[in-house]
Design an enzyme around this catalytic site. Structure first.
Site, PDB file in Angstrom:
ATOM      1  N   LYS A 136       0.876  -1.330   0.160  1.00 38.68           N
ATOM      2  CA  LYS A 136      -0.052   0.205  -0.029  1.00 38.68           C
ATOM      3  C   LYS A 136       0.912   1.297  -0.086  1.00 38.68           C
ATOM      4  O   LYS A 136       0.369   2.142  -0.492  1.00 38.68           O
ATOM      5  CB  LYS A 136      -1.052  -0.118   1.180  1.00 38.68           C
ATOM      6  CG  LYS A 136      -2.078  -0.893   0.923  1.00 38.68           C
ATOM      7  CD  LYS A 136      -3.188  -0.911   1.912  1.00 38.68           C
ATOM      8  CE  LYS A 136      -4.356  -2.072   1.510  1.00 38.68           C
ATOM      9  NZ  LYS A 136      -3.824  -3.447   1.767  1.00 38.68           N
TER      10      LYS A 136
HETATM   11  C1  LIG Z   1      -4.288  -4.621   1.012  1.00 34.75           C
HETATM   12  C2  LIG Z   1      -3.677  -5.705   0.965  1.00 34.75           C
HETATM   13  C3  LIG Z   1      -3.954  -6.909  -0.069  1.00 34.75           C
HETATM   14  C4  LIG Z   1      -5.282  -6.567  -0.688  1.00 34.75           C
HETATM   15  O1  LIG Z   1      -5.466  -5.449  -1.828  1.00 34.75           O
HETATM   16  P1  LIG Z   1      -6.693  -5.013  -2.468  1.00 34.75           P
HETATM   17  O2  LIG Z   1      -6.064  -4.051  -3.317  1.00 34.75           O
HETATM   18  O3  LIG Z   1      -7.489  -4.811  -1.415  1.00 34.75           O
HETATM   19  O4  LIG Z   1      -6.921  -6.142  -3.627  1.00 34.75           O
HETATM   20  C5  LIG Z   1      -3.257  -7.923  -0.065  1.00 34.75           C
HETATM   21  N1  LIG Z   1      -2.238  -7.981   0.874  1.00 34.75           N
HETATM   22  C6  LIG Z   1      -1.857  -6.999   1.536  1.00 34.75           C
HETATM   23  C7  LIG Z   1      -0.454  -7.274   2.381  1.00 34.75           C
HETATM   24  C8  LIG Z   1      -2.540  -6.031   1.672  1.00 34.75           C
HETATM   25  O5  LIG Z   1      -2.018  -5.188   2.581  1.00 34.75           O
END
Ligand SMILES: *Cc1c(COP(=O)(O)O)cnc(C)c1O
Length: 491
Positions: A129
């Protein structure tokens, strides 16, 4: 480049196309839909070839300028240069270069196919993120300064999103963050990551309750329009368009790093929850990036796997959502999914709106084409390259052990879901790139369960639990919360 809502009918006010800056600070369109560009910008073969030698920051600039056409080129270049630097992505493993920002590692290359890991988790919070949120922090600061405005981000987190938002917004002029988390419900590592921030514009509020209490408070404040406007309240959830588009960049980067010329194709497997990450892959493919397949990997919360196997989208009640060892994928509905469904139904906003109204009234829709279904568009899914698979706690443990034994690296639980599913979709001649969405140190409990030893921590994180913490504890009380916000914004 202009943007419209996925639900914009001729009668809706969101019919009027908006610019990138107009939608930058917002979330949902006023009609409840999600913003998308009126059409996807295309990338020519000549551009793709020229991009092979660019740095990550330069590549990000080239891609983003196709979307953010109302930001001056020189400003956008400076913003991307400041965001995608080895200074920010300093947690690369010993054998990776942090200057690559998202380095690739070939795990296997044999008769079954080539399996590659793309590291997206070398930013400050050790999860992918950061890739988008760090850009968002710089874009917000830039846009707010331009309008001489300020913004107070108010959100709830059970871990990842909140810390990525705080690390992106810390010290940014014009921005404050008020982040609610359930007191004593996050791991010691996760709370330490957030609560050790000492920046005066970051406010951690530990709510005496569970995550749902936090979310209820956020909803209550969102519904108080007067308070929201006066206090300049905003959010940074995964439906934010700038977040999605920032993620498009690393699909290009992964492709360019895994190939030597544009006739080659690759596939991606993406550990998925809210469909934000893989939606960016879909957009890259629509722009002309030679992606063969996009594989959605879910955990036991398999609402997306179910859709991509059957054409039935059936959201779960929050009481049905399982708490798993890949918690960032524990979702009951996928908030970005509407962006793909809009495409699948031929960019028909009225039909999109009707389908998502049915999600609210009947808990889902069925595009399988079976008698009584809502449509038969599922037959077009393969055209977009999508396929899927799911993984369980036992699969995660087995995959973490296997990857450690074969390749000598420790992967996190979400990435393990990705590798498990990717292996089911390998094709000879088409490299399969699995997106590494977090580092193992964030989910140490499961690493210990799988391997019997602690996950390695990047430098600087060794003693994070011992750092001084700055947070306030508060009862789940709307009046208290509003008073706290107003006190600290001075608005
Ligand atoms: C947020 C997240 C996801 C999922 O991503 P999306 O964009 O919601 O599909 C997967 N793995 C980790 C470690 C995350 O922080």
């Amino acid at each position: 480049m202009h943007y419209v809502s996925t639900r914009a009918t001729s009668a809706s006010e969101a019919r009027n196309p908006e610019s990138f800056s107009d939608i930058l600070l917002g979330g949902l369109a006023p009609d409840g839909g999600l913003y998308l560009p009126v059409e996807y910008p295309q990338v020519s073969a000549a551009e793709l070839t020229a991009w092979r030698t660019l740095s990550y920051a330069e590549l990000a600039y080239e891609i983003l300028r196709k979307f953010a056409t109302d930001i001056a080129d020189a400003d956008l270049r400076a913003l991307t240069a400041r965001t995608y630097t080895p200074e920010v992505y300093r947690n690369a493993r010993a054998d990776e270069s942090s200057a690559d920002i998202t380095p690739l590692r070939v795990l296997a290359d044999d008769a079954d196919g080539k399996l590659v890991l793309q590291a997206l988790s070398n930013g400050p919070t050790l999860a992918f993120k950061d890739m988008a949120m760090q850009l968002l922090g710089n874009l917000f600061e830039y846009a707010l300064a331009r309008n001489n405005d300020e913004l107070n981000i108010f959100g709830a987190t059970s871990g990842d999103t909140g810390s990525a938002a705080e690390y992106a917004m810390r010290g940014k002029r014009g921005v404050r963050v008020f982040m609610l988390s359930p007191q004593n419900k996050m791991s010691a590592f996760q709370s330490a990551q957030m609560f050790s921030l000492q920046d005066p514009n970051i406010f951690n509020i530990a709510v005496e309750g569970v995550f749902d209490d936090c979310q209820d408070l956020v909803k209550a404040v969102s519904n108080d329009l007067q308070f929201k406007v006066r206090q300049k309240i905003g959010t940074v959830n995964s439906i934010n368009w700038a977040r999605v588009v920032a993620q498009v960049v690393y699909y290009f980067r992964g492709y360019l790093a895994a190939t030597t010329d544009n006739t080659q194709k690759v596939s991606f497997t993406v550990p998925s929850g809210n469909f934000g990450n893989i939606c960016a892959g879909h957009i890259a493919r629509m722009m002309g990036l030679p992606i063969e397949r996009l594989i959605v990997a879910t955990n036991e919360n398999d609402v997306l796997d179910e859709f991509f196997r059957t054409g039935v989208y059936r959201v779960r009640k929050s009481s049905e959502t399982l708490h798993t060892s890949s918690p960032s994928m524990d979702i009951s509905k996928a908030s970005n999914f509407e962006r793909f469904v809009y495409e699948l139904v031929g960019r028909d906003p009225e039909r999109t709106h009707a389908l998502f109204r049915k999600v609210d009234t009947h808990g889902g829709f069925d595009l399988s084409g079976a008698p009584g279904a809502d449509g038969d568009e599922f037959k077009r899914v393969a055209r977009y390259g999508f396929a899927s698979g799911r993984s369980t706690h036992a699969d995660r443990l087995a995959t973490i052990r296997d990857v450690k034994a074969r390749y000598g690296i420790t992967i996190d639980t979400h990435t393990a879901d990705g590798i498990k599913v990717a292996r089911e979709h390998l094709q000879p001649g088409v490299p399969m790139i699995v997106l590494e969405t977090a580092l193992a140190a964030k989910f140490n409990e499961t690493i210990v369960e799988a391997l019997g030893t602690d996950a390695e921590r990047p430098a600087g994180f060794e003693n994070i639990e011992g750092l001084p913490q700055r947070f306030v504890a508060m009862a789940p009380d709307m009046a208290l919360m509003k008073a706290f916000i107003a006190d600290h914004t001075g608005l």
